[in-house]
Write an enzyme that holds these catalytic residues in place. Sequence first.
Site, PDB file in Angstrom:
ATOM      1  CG  HIS A 129      23.274 -35.600  -6.697  1.00 40.25           C
ATOM      2  ND1 HIS A 129      24.229 -36.426  -7.360  1.00 40.25           N
ATOM      3  CD2 HIS A 129      22.631 -36.386  -5.915  1.00 40.25           C
ATOM      4  CE1 HIS A 129      24.204 -37.499  -6.917  1.00 40.25           C
ATOM      5  NE2 HIS A 129      23.228 -37.625  -6.132  1.00 40.25           N
ATOM      6  CG  ASP A 159      26.967 -34.945  -8.959  1.00 37.38           C
ATOM      7  OD1 ASP A 159      26.635 -33.993  -8.270  1.00 37.38           O
ATOM      8  OD2 ASP A 159      26.422 -35.922  -8.840  1.00 37.38           O
ATOM      9  CG  ASN A 236      25.234 -47.155  -2.703  1.00 38.23           C
ATOM     10  OD1 ASN A 236      24.304 -47.964  -3.114  1.00 38.23           O
ATOM     11  ND2 ASN A 236      26.257 -47.468  -1.929  1.00 38.23           N
ATOM     12  CB  SER A 237      24.623 -40.326  -4.524  1.00 43.11           C
ATOM     13  OG  SER A 237      23.814 -40.902  -5.391  1.00 43.11           O
ATOM     14  N   GLY A 296      37.865 -21.820 -26.774  1.00 44.59           N
ATOM     15  CA  GLY A 296      37.333 -20.405 -27.387  1.00 44.59           C
ATOM     16  C   GLY A 296      36.776 -20.456 -28.670  1.00 44.59           C
TER      17      GLY A 296
END
Length: 484
Positions: A129, A159, A236-237, A296
């Site tokens: 992100h 992410d 901080n991401s 599946g």
Amino acid sequence: MRPSARATLLALTAAAAFGGFAATAIRSGLESPARAAPASAVASVPMAAGLPGQVAGQPLPSLAPMLRRVTPAVVSVHSRQRVRINNPFANDPFFRRMFPDIPEERINESLGSGVIVDAARGYVLTNHHVIEGADEVSVTLADGRTLAAEFVGSDGDTDIALMKIPVAPDGTPLQAMPLADSSALEVGDFVVAVGNPFGVGQTVTSGIVSAVGRSNVPGVGFQNFIQTDASINPGNSGGALVNLRGELVGINTASFNPRGSMAGNIGLGFAIPANLARDVLQQLASTGEVRRGSLGLDSQDLDDRLAASLGLEPGSRGAVVTRVYPGSAAAEAGIRPGDVIAAANGQRIANSESLRNFQGLQPANARVTLEVRRDGTTRQVATTLREQPRMIAGQQLDPRLSGASFADLPEALRRSGAGGVLVESVAPDSRAARSGLREGDVVLAVGRARAADLAGLRTALSDPPQSLVLRIQRGRSQGNLAIE
């Protein structure tokens, strides 16, 4: 003025300036007779000073030596995205003559953090992100140098994103951070978060591991988070969560605050474990994408009503199998509708979401052992997951869908309650386009057959209907679309 009156006046003056405590001390000193104090008494008076260098003969512990080693591996990430402005007057000739300099696009900028994990290849891990949709990405090293970054690959569902930077800019080699075995992390272990919160510059915060294996964070994809009370704020991401040995145990990715992330940290921060980040990195470095394994099957939550009908004790939890797709890993293992999956590889499966989350964290061809309850007995079933296709061409499903391609919805949308199959692209003037199918549509059903995901869509079209009608969601509206 008498000495006692003078002392009282001085005490009152001090009280006005410093408060009653200081005044009382001054008055006591002034009213006491002056006398010389012995040397031992002088030495015992506490003095304002810094922390001692030693306690009980041992050096006072400090994080500074470890941080000197790891902070050069943490970078600031700056991304820029050009966004076209949709101005209704932009194509009007008169308007263009009056305002020739009207902007046709704007630049969106964002800041985050990243971690150098391979100095020899210049690999930098960050969050998906942080760089999603960016046209340009640059990183700033701890010493202030700014370098252009090359996009390698990313995975929105975990992410994680991988970038590459020059390995020896200005002749100075990069410094990488070693990855720890995050499976050894325990609640109570001390950790340090390093990043660039709010763009103020490299910042270090510390705390403990509050929990491991968190998978109930809203609005995020496949989850196996480390929870920490070390401050993690916007910016901080993508930064580093480090143990006291200076090893990377996680990639900081999210914080929770009921008032929104910009309200700041309240001690609920989440990081992607280093072991998961390592697996994603290896796939992105080799193929540029992540290939996941799948059982599946479809499932639903086990509640008390279903537990009673299946002969299980009240309070039992798990994922009840509702459909098994032909040729799947579940079919090969003998899984049947009505089976209850209670655990996978020793990990408790509480509901259908936790089963889906478990599968989403496994690579294709992963070997798994399931704990299955059937007819009042519990058995262990081993199988090998098969690759879950990321996208399928409409031509492979039905000739009437030629020109369209379909993909599963991002896992973050599924966790927020969305379902269906995304129309990822539609070729201009194709058969699908002429029928009115558009990029961004979400297929909810084929006729009366629900299409929860790609496997469900493929099953619904395994026996092509004479009249192909898709239930479509477009924006906030739903309707039926006949495909010619």
